[in-house]
Design a protein around this motif. Structure first.
Motif, PDB file in Angstrom:
ATOM      1  N   GLU A   8       0.808  -1.216   0.000  1.00  0.00           N
ATOM      2  CA  GLU A   8       0.000   0.000   0.000  1.00  0.00           C
ATOM      3  C   GLU A   8       0.846   1.273   0.000  1.00  0.00           C
ATOM      4  O   GLU A   8       0.458   2.296   0.553  1.00  0.00           O
ATOM      5  CB  GLU A   8      -0.956   0.036   1.205  1.00  0.00           C
ATOM      6  N   ASN A  66      -9.319   6.446   7.046  1.00  0.00           N
ATOM      7  CA  ASN A  66      -9.688   5.293   6.251  1.00  0.00           C
ATOM      8  C   ASN A  66     -10.647   5.726   5.155  1.00  0.00           C
ATOM      9  O   ASN A  66     -11.807   6.010   5.420  1.00  0.00           O
ATOM     10  CB  ASN A  66     -10.368   4.228   7.124  1.00  0.00           C
ATOM     11  N   CYS A  74     -11.865  -0.408   1.953  1.00  0.00           N
ATOM     12  CA  CYS A  74     -11.187   0.877   1.969  1.00  0.00           C
ATOM     13  C   CYS A  74      -9.710   0.669   1.674  1.00  0.00           C
ATOM     14  O   CYS A  74      -9.226  -0.454   1.580  1.00  0.00           O
ATOM     15  CB  CYS A  74     -11.366   1.573   3.319  1.00  0.00           C
ATOM     16  N   GLY A  75      -8.988   1.786   1.533  1.00  0.00           N
ATOM     17  CA  GLY A  75      -7.578   1.701   1.170  1.00  0.00           C
ATOM     18  C   GLY A  75      -7.439   1.544  -0.330  1.00  0.00           C
ATOM     19  O   GLY A  75      -8.218   2.078  -1.117  1.00  0.00           O
ATOM     20  N   CYS A 108     -11.449  -3.249   5.185  1.00  0.00           N
ATOM     21  CA  CYS A 108     -10.692  -2.420   6.126  1.00  0.00           C
ATOM     22  C   CYS A 108     -11.057  -2.743   7.572  1.00  0.00           C
ATOM     23  O   CYS A 108     -10.771  -1.960   8.471  1.00  0.00           O
ATOM     24  CB  CYS A 108     -10.923  -0.936   5.843  1.00  0.00           C
TER      25      CYS A 108
END
Length: 386
Positions: A48, A93, A257-258, A277
């Motif tokens: 990430e 987030n 999410c992310g 997430c």
């Protein structure tokens, strides 16, 4: 990768700046070095991080032209539209957009067209082979037996199974933006998982059919009546639909999410769950439990059937009798080995030996290779019997 600090998935790397040296320029050409750094950047982005390469890769000529390769590498690694940590507020987030990016075989930049042609040929052979089996069984009254009734349903399942994955894979091999909406991802998972679990149950029903044919031949037609065969197929579909609709609905009720990148060529369960997430440890335990219960249970029934079958065959007095008895179930045994071998290795192996590239290669076996081999295996077996 070996020269980088050891990265852990539990850590966060908002930004990584990698300086590209020139020590390898004497050993490798420009294309090889570019491919290496693109693959390296994609691998690091699994953590990430926003990855940026500095310096200049070697190309022919001098001046401003030398800046082009490093820019191309950064464009390749940082796909437009992806949400990166450098764009977020600290500790925020952010929810994934309405699309996923299926990374798939993007790291094989120069092989996209070749892969497209190979997978297209395999897919067409799969469709033609399985459709021919369905037509032959339908049009030939002598093939209206329990074994071929199950084979007809298996061929139909294989067509649906591979069609839920391969057309989308082919399309993504031809485009730069390999996106799929969350709704499309859910639809693909519904179809793929339903067909997969139904096939597990159907293979168990086929093993039971072979058990009755070999171990209780005098009562075969009575036990394996048309009604019983229809009930076994109906039960396989019912189990597949009920279990996988519940499981897939549950998975897509999770908040995502992310990063919206999925390191796979289709929406399989493990890579999609990684995009959630929330703490997914309980979800993964449930997925494992369902895999053991509804995948291993049919597999155990198949094993028990073949233990009885082999025991009966070994008791036959003549070699020719043993050969004929075994030939009636050899094709089914090969199909079971192919299907269950790759599926069990995918869903039940430890995470410690799992890599995105390895996962994709294994997935190709049961989504692309196995469906094309099944009609070939059954066709060859029938030729041997004749």
């Amino acid at each position: 990768m070996e020269r980088l600090p050891r990265l852990k998935t539990s850590d966060h790397y908002p930004f990584l700046l990698l300086h590209v040296g020139t020590n390898d320029t004497a050993k490798n050409d420009f294309e090889q070095i570019t491919a290496d750094y693109v693959a390296l950047g994609r691998r690091i982005k699994e953590f990430e991080a926003q990855v940026v390469f500095s310096s200049i890769l070697p190309v022919e000529g001098k001046g401003l032209g030398r800046d082009r390769p490093i820019v191309e590498v950064n464009v390749e690694v940082n796909i437009e539209g992806e949400m990166t940590y450098s764009e977020r507020e600290p500790d925020e987030n952010q929810t994934v957009s309405e699309v996923f990016i299926l990374v798939g075989f993007s790291y094989l930049t120069r092989l996209q067209i070749l892969l497209f042609l190979v997978f297209l040929v395999i897919y067409l052979v799969t469709l033609v082979g399985n459709l021919l089996i369905i037509l032959l069984i339908k049009l030939n009254p002598s093939l209206h037996t329990p074994m071929y009734f199950f084979l007809l349903n298996l061929s139909f399942l294989e067509i649906c199974y591979t069609s839920s994955v391969v057309p989308q894979l082919l399309a993504h091999l031809l485009v730069e933006q390999k996106t799929l909406s969350i709704a499309g991802c859910a639809t693909q998972m519904y179809i793929f998982t339903i067909m997969g679990l139904t096939e597990c149950c159907l293979l168990a029903a086929m093993a039971y059919d072979r058990y009755i044919a070999i171990c209780n031949p005098l009562h075969y037609r009575t036990i394996m009546s048309g009604q019983v065969c229809a009930q076994l197929v109906g039960a396989s579909w019912t189990i597949g639909i009920l279990v996988e609709v519940a499981q897939t609905t549950w998975i897509f009720s999770l908040p995502f999410c992310g990063s919206n990148r999925i390191h796979h060529f289709f929406c399989d369960i493990p890579p999609v769950i990684k995009r959630a997430c929330t703490d997914t440890s309980k979800n993964q335990i449930v997925v494992l439990a369902l895999s053991v219960l509804f995948i291993m249970s049919p597999f155990l029934l198949i094993i028990l059937s073949y233990i009885c079958i082999i025991s009966t065959i070994l008791k036959l007095p003549s070699v020719e009798g043993r050969r004929k008895a075994f030939s009636t179930c050899s094709s089914h045994l090969m199909v079971v080995t192919l299907f269950y071998g790759t599926a069990l290795f995918t869903y039940l192996r430890p995470k410690s030996i799992s890599t995105p590239e390895g996962d994709q290669l294994i997935s190709l076996m049961y989504t692309v290779v196995t469906p094309v081999l099944n009609p070939i295996i059954y066709t060859l077996r029938n030729k041997e019997r004749n």
